[in-house]
Scaffold this active site. Structure first.
Site, PDB file in Angstrom:
ATOM      1  N   HIS A 124       0.814  -1.215   0.000  1.00  0.00           N
ATOM      2  CA  HIS A 124       0.000   0.000   0.000  1.00  0.00           C
ATOM      3  C   HIS A 124       0.853   1.272   0.000  1.00  0.00           C
ATOM      4  CE1 HIS A 124       0.806   0.725   4.328  1.00  0.00           C
ATOM      5  NE2 HIS A 124       0.788  -0.590   4.415  1.00  0.00           N
ATOM      6  N   ASP A 125       0.382   2.254  -0.744  1.00  0.00           N
ATOM      7  CA  ASP A 125       0.940   3.607  -0.762  1.00  0.00           C
ATOM      8  C   ASP A 125       2.344   3.688  -1.364  1.00  0.00           C
ATOM      9  OD1 ASP A 125      -1.314   4.941   0.748  1.00  0.00           O
ATOM     10  OD2 ASP A 125      -0.666   3.492   2.253  1.00  0.00           O
ATOM     11  N   GLY A 142       5.041  -0.969   2.791  1.00  0.00           N
ATOM     12  CA  GLY A 142       4.221   0.203   2.532  1.00  0.00           C
ATOM     13  C   GLY A 142       5.021   1.487   2.418  1.00  0.00           C
TER      14      GLY A 142
END
Length: 268
Positions: A124-125, A142
């Site tokens: 994520h991200d 992340g």
């Protein structure tokens, strides 16, 4: 849904999905209702694309990849975050890519022309640049940022929030806990800076004079005199007209959570 899409009868396409011209979807693949597939995207068999995911034209995804499923973050609360994948990527078997989270800007972004080999993971991200290669089982935690033309070696792991500079190479089975300068080469169980990515620079057409200047600047930046900050500013002064060296300098100046990855200490 485009009438020109070629969809196997066993595939499941949610009513809200958007498919471009020339899309091909193989047996038992699943496409979620908020997914957009650009022109000529190919999903081979048993591919799952879910979430608020956009995939750029010409990208090809191989069996058992899971793209756009919920992040592996216990803080994720079901927010409508996004995964945006660019054009002409090769995403191989068992690759996983997750959308963003509220704590990270709500978006994971992957650039164009990348090769993501078997079982590599983009968490994520993350922000991944263009022409990036991630070898088998390479993993990004992340919030990692990866520059253009970086190569992440097999079975390596990049710690959350770490930055990998453009044209850098991460050796196989490396654990990367600190930021890696552009054009750098790191290796080791707890990765240390091993020099410049000389082979990669040669392959990408950098001249001998350019590489020599970068090597001199690298030696000065990671020398023993003064502090790291002092050495960075000395390099900036000496090479202010050299765009490639200044790319290293600006990366070094833009400190985030972690220090720069350093050469291993010499044993006495």
């Amino acid at each position: 849904m485009s009438s020109a899409a070629l969809i196997h009868p066993t595939a499941i396409i949610a009513p809200g999905a958007t498919l471009g011209q020339g899309v091909k979807i193989g047996p038992y693949s699943i496409v979620g209702e908020h997914v957009t597939l650009g022109d000529n995207v190919v999903l081979h068999s048993h591919v799952v694309v879910d979430g608020h995911t956009t995939i750029g034209e010409g990208t090809e995804i191989f069996p058992f990849a899971s793209i756009g499923s919920a992040p592996q973050d216990l803080k994720f609360g079901g927010e409508k975050s996004r995964l945006i994948i660019g054009k002409n990527n090769k995403i191989r078997e068992h690759v996983t890519m997750n959308p963003g989270t509220e704590g990270g800007g709500m978006e994971t972004r992957v650039g164009d022309n990348g090769l993501f080999m078997m079982a590599s993971h983009v968490a994520h991200d993350c922000i991944v640049g263009n022409n990036v290669i991630m070898a088998n089982n390479a993993t990004l935690a992340g919030h990692v940022v990866v520059g253009d033309f970086a190569l992440i070696g097999g079975l390596s792991a990049v710690h959350q929030f770490v930055r990998i500079g453009a044209h850098a190479v991460i050796g196989g089975m490396s654990g990367v806990e600190n930021d890696v300068i552009p054009f750098g080469r790191v290796k080791g169980e707890r990765a240390s800076l091993a020099g410049l990515n000389l082979i990669g620079l040669e392959r990408r057409g950098f001249t001998k004079d350019q590489v020599k200047a970068m090597q001199r600047a690298f030696n000065q930046m990671f020398g023993e005199e003064g502090t790291m900050d002092q050495r960075i500013e000395m390099v900036a002064s000496d090479y202010s007209s050299d765009n490639l060296v200044m790319e290293m300098v600006e990366f070094a100046r833009a400190k985030t959570r972690f220090p720069l990855c350093q050469p291993a200490k010499r044993s006495v």
